[in-house]
Design a protein around this motif. Structure first.
Motif, PDB file in Angstrom:
ATOM      1  N   GLU A  80       0.827  -1.203   0.000  1.00  0.00           N
ATOM      2  CA  GLU A  80       0.000   0.000   0.000  1.00  0.00           C
ATOM      3  C   GLU A  80       0.864   1.257   0.000  1.00  0.00           C
ATOM      4  N   ALA A  81       1.967   1.218   0.747  1.00  0.00           N
ATOM      5  CA  ALA A  81       2.866   2.378   0.770  1.00  0.00           C
ATOM      6  C   ALA A  81       3.523   2.577  -0.592  1.00  0.00           C
ATOM      7  N   ALA A  82       3.951   1.480  -1.221  1.00  0.00           N
ATOM      8  CA  ALA A  82       4.617   1.583  -2.521  1.00  0.00           C
ATOM      9  C   ALA A  82       3.666   2.084  -3.594  1.00  0.00           C
ATOM     10  N   LEU A  83       2.395   1.718  -3.497  1.00  0.00           N
ATOM     11  CA  LEU A  83       1.410   2.157  -4.486  1.00  0.00           C
ATOM     12  C   LEU A  83       1.073   3.636  -4.356  1.00  0.00           C
ATOM     13  N   SER A  84       1.565   4.274  -3.308  1.00  0.00           N
ATOM     14  CA  SER A  84       1.371   5.713  -3.143  1.00  0.00           C
ATOM     15  C   SER A  84       2.603   6.504  -3.571  1.00  0.00           C
ATOM     16  N   ARG A  85       3.681   5.790  -3.945  1.00  0.00           N
ATOM     17  CA  ARG A  85       4.922   6.470  -4.321  1.00  0.00           C
ATOM     18  C   ARG A  85       5.062   6.563  -5.839  1.00  0.00           C
ATOM     19  N   THR A  86       5.799   7.593  -6.277  1.00  0.00           N
ATOM     20  CA  THR A  86       6.094   7.757  -7.692  1.00  0.00           C
ATOM     21  C   THR A  86       6.801   6.518  -8.221  1.00  0.00           C
ATOM     22  N   VAL A  87       6.549   6.166  -9.420  1.00  0.00           N
ATOM     23  CA  VAL A  87       7.110   5.023 -10.154  1.00  0.00           C
ATOM     24  C   VAL A  87       6.477   3.710  -9.713  1.00  0.00           C
ATOM     25  N   THR A  88       6.646   3.320  -8.454  1.00  0.00           N
ATOM     26  CA  THR A  88       6.094   2.025  -8.048  1.00  0.00           C
ATOM     27  C   THR A  88       4.569   2.023  -8.050  1.00  0.00           C
ATOM     28  N   ARG A  89       3.942   3.193  -8.012  1.00  0.00           N
ATOM     29  CA  ARG A  89       2.482   3.186  -8.131  1.00  0.00           C
ATOM     30  C   ARG A  89       2.050   2.810  -9.539  1.00  0.00           C
ATOM     31  N   ARG A  90       2.967   2.935 -10.504  1.00  0.00           N
ATOM     32  CA  ARG A  90       2.649   2.586 -11.891  1.00  0.00           C
ATOM     33  C   ARG A  90       2.803   1.089 -12.146  1.00  0.00           C
ATOM     34  N   LEU A  91       3.789   0.473 -11.499  1.00  0.00           N
ATOM     35  CA  LEU A  91       4.000  -0.965 -11.650  1.00  0.00           C
ATOM     36  C   LEU A  91       4.716  -1.464 -10.398  1.00  0.00           C
ATOM     37  N   LEU A  92       4.102  -2.425  -9.734  1.00  0.00           N
ATOM     38  CA  LEU A  92       4.652  -2.952  -8.488  1.00  0.00           C
ATOM     39  C   LEU A  92       4.506  -4.464  -8.471  1.00  0.00           C
ATOM     40  N   VAL A  93       5.613  -5.155  -8.186  1.00  0.00           N
ATOM     41  CA  VAL A  93       5.571  -6.605  -8.008  1.00  0.00           C
ATOM     42  C   VAL A  93       5.194  -6.882  -6.556  1.00  0.00           C
ATOM     43  N   THR A  94       4.092  -7.591  -6.356  1.00  0.00           N
ATOM     44  CA  THR A  94       3.630  -7.879  -5.001  1.00  0.00           C
ATOM     45  C   THR A  94       4.052  -9.264  -4.522  1.00  0.00           C
ATOM     46  N   ASP A  95       4.232 -10.178  -5.452  1.00  0.00           N
ATOM     47  CA  ASP A  95       4.629 -11.552  -5.145  1.00  0.00           C
ATOM     48  C   ASP A  95       5.379 -12.094  -6.355  1.00  0.00           C
ATOM     49  N   ALA A  96       6.327 -12.995  -6.126  1.00  0.00           N
ATOM     50  CA  ALA A  96       7.033 -13.618  -7.249  1.00  0.00           C
ATOM     51  C   ALA A  96       7.676 -14.901  -6.759  1.00  0.00           C
ATOM     52  N   GLY A  97       7.991 -15.779  -7.718  1.00  0.00           N
ATOM     53  CA  GLY A  97       8.615 -17.011  -7.283  1.00  0.00           C
ATOM     54  C   GLY A  97       9.000 -17.932  -8.414  1.00  0.00           C
ATOM     55  N   TYR A  98       9.546 -19.059  -7.996  1.00  0.00           N
ATOM     56  CA  TYR A  98      10.014 -20.112  -8.895  1.00  0.00           C
ATOM     57  C   TYR A  98       9.603 -21.440  -8.285  1.00  0.00           C
ATOM     58  N   PHE A  99       8.818 -22.229  -9.019  1.00  0.00           N
ATOM     59  CA  PHE A  99       8.344 -23.529  -8.545  1.00  0.00           C
ATOM     60  C   PHE A  99       8.875 -24.612  -9.479  1.00  0.00           C
ATOM     61  N   PRO A 100       9.925 -25.335  -9.087  1.00  0.00           N
ATOM     62  CA  PRO A 100      10.464 -26.383  -9.953  1.00  0.00           C
ATOM     63  C   PRO A 100       9.718 -27.704  -9.786  1.00  0.00           C
ATOM     64  N   ALA A 101       9.478 -28.387 -10.923  1.00  0.00           N
ATOM     65  CA  ALA A 101       8.806 -29.692 -10.922  1.00  0.00           C
ATOM     66  C   ALA A 101       7.660 -29.701  -9.909  1.00  0.00           C
ATOM     67  N   ALA A 102       6.715 -28.780 -10.107  1.00  0.00           N
ATOM     68  CA  ALA A 102       5.703 -28.468  -9.089  1.00  0.00           C
ATOM     69  C   ALA A 102       4.547 -29.469  -9.106  1.00  0.00           C
TER      70      ALA A 102
END
Length: 296
Positions: free
Chosen positions: A31-53
């Protein structure tokens, strides 16, 4: 993120996967990042790598709050968006818009290995939406290794201490990744008729190729080839060839002492006056004025 509100039997493998990487940004920081310049335009909230899932599945009957991007690098699986089902094999990348009901799962026989991210922001819909009128939920990547390197860099940023600087860095990588996916969704596949036609025109800047001749070379009708060019470039074969010729003309004007007449001949114009008029129409100035500009 992968919503914990979904019952375990509908979420799949709550214990995770061997050698997985999983990053979840705390919601107050989002929520804080979405109120800041730049990151309000595009923000990664979650990410990952799942091998042989093996056993991986997510069902969200009402969609997710974020747009989800999944890249399959090994194995296979399926993604259902509404009534449409998309097979996922190595090199396939799917974009699931926020709020769209979906169900995705790894194959039972050959479970996928995936990189994935969830993104929010004011520019996400534009970055992931149709280009040139082409819907693109599923993209077949031309260079998987490059996309994997970007995912790896992105996850690496989020694995460090989450801070405004790291979120900003992750946003920059995500921007690069999404624009690459967007380009791959409209560029022709290696060896396809369209790609071969483009490559031929790029090697024949000193001549003019009729559309019928070009179409015959790649085994398509003129109308079909023209439609493919318009879909991929926004213009027909002639416009594409002209753009290639003008790019070569700019290079010659910038890097050689060739006269305008010689440059015109080198890019297939027998009449230097016609070349100059065409150059002006494309660049807003004649070749001599262009050459005189200070560049760099």
């Amino acid at each position: 993120m992968d919503e914990t509100a979904i019952p375990p039997e509908r979420s799949g493998r709550p214990d995770g996967f061997r050698n997985q990487r999983l990053c979840v940004v705390p919601r107050p920081q989002i929520e804080a990042a979405l109120s800041r310049t730049v990151t309000r335009r595009l923000l990664v909230t979650d990410a990952g790598y799942f091998p042989a899932a093996s056993g991986h599945r997510r069902i969200r009957a009402h969609g997710a709050a974020e747009t989800i991007v999944i890249l399959c690098v090994a194995g296979s699986g399926t993604v259902r968006l509404g009534e449409e089902e998309h097979p996922m094999t190595p090199g396939a990348c799917v974009t699931i818009p926020a709020g769209v009901p979906h169900d995705y799962r790894a194959s039972l026989d050959d479970p996928w290995t995936i990189w994935w991210m969830h993104v929010r922001g004011t520019d996400v819909a534009e970055l992931t939406g149709p280009l040139l009128g082409i819907p693109r939920p599923l993209t077949r990547l031309r260079a998987v290794d490059g996309a994997v390197a970007l995912f790896d860099e992105l996850v690496g940023h989020l694995e460090r201490r989450v801070s405004p600087a790291q979120l900003l860095a992750a946003s920059g990588v995500a921007w690069h990744l999404l624009t690459r996916l967007a380009a791959d969704s409209i560029l022709p596949a290696e060896g396809s008729p369209l790609e071969r036609a483009m490559r031929f025109l790029e090697t024949r800047v000193d001549s003019n190729i009729p559309v019928a001749e070009l179409a015959g070379m790649v085994g398509l009708s003129s109308s079909h080839l023209s439609a493919m060019f318009r879909r991929a470039t926004g213009g027909g074969p002639g416009a594409f060839h002209t753009a290639v010729k003008m790019a070569r003309a700019r290079t010659l004007l910038d890097t050689t002492s060739s006269t305008v007449t010689e440059v015109a001949a080198a890019v297939g114009y027998s009449d230097p006056l016609y070349f100059s008029r065409h150059f002006r129409r494309v660049h807003g100035m004649n070749p001599t004025t262009y050459r005189a500009q200070h560049k760099g």
